[in-house]
Design an enzyme around this catalytic site. Sequence first.
Site, PDB file in Angstrom:
ATOM      1  N   ASN A 212       0.846  -1.195   0.000  1.00 18.07           N
ATOM      2  CA  ASN A 212       0.000   0.000   0.000  1.00 18.07           C
ATOM      3  C   ASN A 212       0.878   1.240   0.000  1.00 18.07           C
ATOM      4  OD1 ASN A 212       0.492   0.846   2.845  1.00 18.07           O
ATOM      5  ND2 ASN A 212      -0.393  -1.178   3.228  1.00 18.07           N
ATOM      6  N   ASP A 281      -4.879  -6.125   5.356  1.00 17.45           N
ATOM      7  CA  ASP A 281      -5.929  -6.911   6.011  1.00 17.45           C
ATOM      8  C   ASP A 281      -5.924  -8.352   5.526  1.00 17.45           C
ATOM      9  OD1 ASP A 281      -6.970  -4.817   7.553  1.00 17.45           O
ATOM     10  OD2 ASP A 281      -8.056  -4.013   5.826  1.00 17.45           O
ATOM     11  N   LYS A 291       7.741 -17.763 -10.105  1.00 12.75           N
ATOM     12  CA  LYS A 291       7.142 -16.610 -10.770  1.00 12.75           C
ATOM     13  C   LYS A 291       6.007 -17.086 -11.692  1.00 12.75           C
ATOM     14  CE  LYS A 291       8.040 -12.775 -13.773  1.00 12.75           C
ATOM     15  NZ  LYS A 291       8.834 -12.270 -14.874  1.00 12.75           N
ATOM     16  N   PRO A 309      -3.645 -11.351  10.807  1.00 12.54           N
ATOM     17  CA  PRO A 309      -3.972 -11.029  12.208  1.00 12.54           C
ATOM     18  C   PRO A 309      -4.127  -9.527  12.393  1.00 12.54           C
ATOM     19  CG  PRO A 309      -1.680 -11.789  11.999  1.00 12.54           C
ATOM     20  CD  PRO A 309      -2.311 -11.933  10.643  1.00 12.54           C
ATOM     21  N   ASP A 310      -5.004  -9.124  13.303  1.00 12.08           N
ATOM     22  CA  ASP A 310      -5.201  -7.705  13.612  1.00 12.08           C
ATOM     23  C   ASP A 310      -4.267  -7.367  14.778  1.00 12.08           C
ATOM     24  OD1 ASP A 310      -6.051  -5.273  14.702  1.00 12.08           O
ATOM     25  OD2 ASP A 310      -8.118  -5.589  13.997  1.00 12.08           O
ATOM     26  N   ILE A 311      -3.149  -6.729  14.470  1.00 12.15           N
ATOM     27  CA  ILE A 311      -2.093  -6.541  15.478  1.00 12.15           C
ATOM     28  C   ILE A 311      -2.593  -5.670  16.633  1.00 12.15           C
ATOM     29  CG2 ILE A 311       0.265  -5.706  15.875  1.00 12.15           C
ATOM     30  CD1 ILE A 311       0.842  -6.288  12.900  1.00 12.15           C
ATOM     31  N   PHE A 327      -3.812   3.960  14.628  1.00 12.88           N
ATOM     32  CA  PHE A 327      -3.937   4.969  13.583  1.00 12.88           C
ATOM     33  C   PHE A 327      -4.987   4.501  12.584  1.00 12.88           C
ATOM     34  CE2 PHE A 327      -0.947   8.555  13.222  1.00 12.88           C
ATOM     35  CZ  PHE A 327      -0.293   8.406  14.435  1.00 12.88           C
ATOM     36  N   LYS A 345     -11.701  -1.766  18.392  1.00 15.78           N
ATOM     37  CA  LYS A 345     -10.366  -2.315  18.692  1.00 15.78           C
ATOM     38  C   LYS A 345     -10.066  -2.232  20.188  1.00 15.78           C
ATOM     39  CE  LYS A 345      -8.768  -2.301  14.202  1.00 15.78           C
ATOM     40  NZ  LYS A 345      -7.747  -2.906  13.383  1.00 15.78           N
TER      41      LYS A 345
END
Length: 404
Positions: A212, A281, A291, A309-311, A327, A345
Amino acid sequence: MATAELAGKHLVLGMTGGIACYKIAELTRLLTKAGATVQVVMTEAATQFITPVTMQALSGRPVYTSQWDGRVPNNMAHIDLSREADAIVIAPASTDFLAKLAHGMADDLLSTLCVARDCPLLVVPAMNRQMWQNPATQRNVTQLRADGLQVLGPDSGPQACGEVGDGRMLEAAATYEAIASFFSPKILAGRRVLLTAGPTFEPLDPVRGITNRSSGKMGFALARAAQQAGAEVHLVAGPVALETPWGVFREDVQTAQQMHDAVMRSVADADIFIGVAAVADWRADHASEHKIKKTAERTLPTFTFVENPDILATVAKLPHPPFAVGFAAESGDLEVHGEEKRARKNVPLLIGNLGPLTFGLDDNEVILFEASGATKLPRADKQTLARTLIAEIAKRLPEPSPIR
Ligand SMILES: Cc1cc2nc3c(=O)[nH]c(=O)nc-3n(C[C@H](O)[C@H](O)[C@H](O)COP(=O)(O)O)c2cc1C
């Protein structure tokens, strides 16, 4: 460096005789760019390595080299120059000058004004490795530390004489960072901060992947501000080409899973966790080992994805979580999504980036979401904003718990 980070600070920059005098031209530029005023004082030996003309041009002030200089009205430059200073920085600090300082000698302008000072003194040693390792030098440095001086560096590596080892002066940028850090209020002294920053990279095959637009700038700025505030900082960084902030321990990772694992290994020691990284995500269920090639039939590859995993949520769910800060970058309706995300969260503080275009930019505008409501902070460059955010976090910290 934040705009005008050292505004209002006045430094006496004392230069002694060493090759590293060339680095002080750049250091002077960095200090003045950050808003400090710089009064250069040079030993006679220093003037052999770089001219007072260069230093005057860069600092914008006449340089002093002699205690018999009549430009100070009462002819007491050795007293007057340090009275105006917030600190004296000796860079480069020669073997000889460290010895003089350790013994309180005062036989030229610079050494006399150091003895006569009533402000902090920072020294930045620069010398050949044998000169540094010499027992006399080591005794002198120990004495200087015991006398309350700040010794910055030295660095290790190739030296001007062709040898390799300890003793070379910190680079100008690192010296600047150490000086800026010296002036920062130590509002996080004794605290340990764990941060994530940057994007993650989820491979599709050995050469391709999903990432990203996070640049890591905000996270790196926060790591720097936390270090300057006196914290011990561990930065877990996704793939970014940013320099590690001075004094920060950095661990590089690629994927969200690696970032999660790195955080989980260290979180038990942390007082504060700040999840700034833009963590993917999802990841491809099965990344190809080889390749992926175009086929004659032009069949398009397909991937199935699994959740990463959602840290932040995992950290917040720990039995004794650190003060956890998240954030959020939303592409719309931040006011609604920010508070919803914070509550979901289960973190005390969530920082929402206003607008989706902050990625890669040097400034940012954020809203703080917490149970008591939302607060918008004014737009600022990311370094300035990082200092504000660290101050906001410090204000909200619970007292250190004896069980953590
Ligand atoms: C080419 C050259 C390079 C030198 N480099 C250094 C150095 O990097 N560090 C150091 O401590 N002394 C170095 N010296 C020795 C100092 O210049 C010498 O000890 C001098 O007396 C220091 O004076 P000061 O402390 O009054 O500035 C060097 C000398 C020469 C000729």
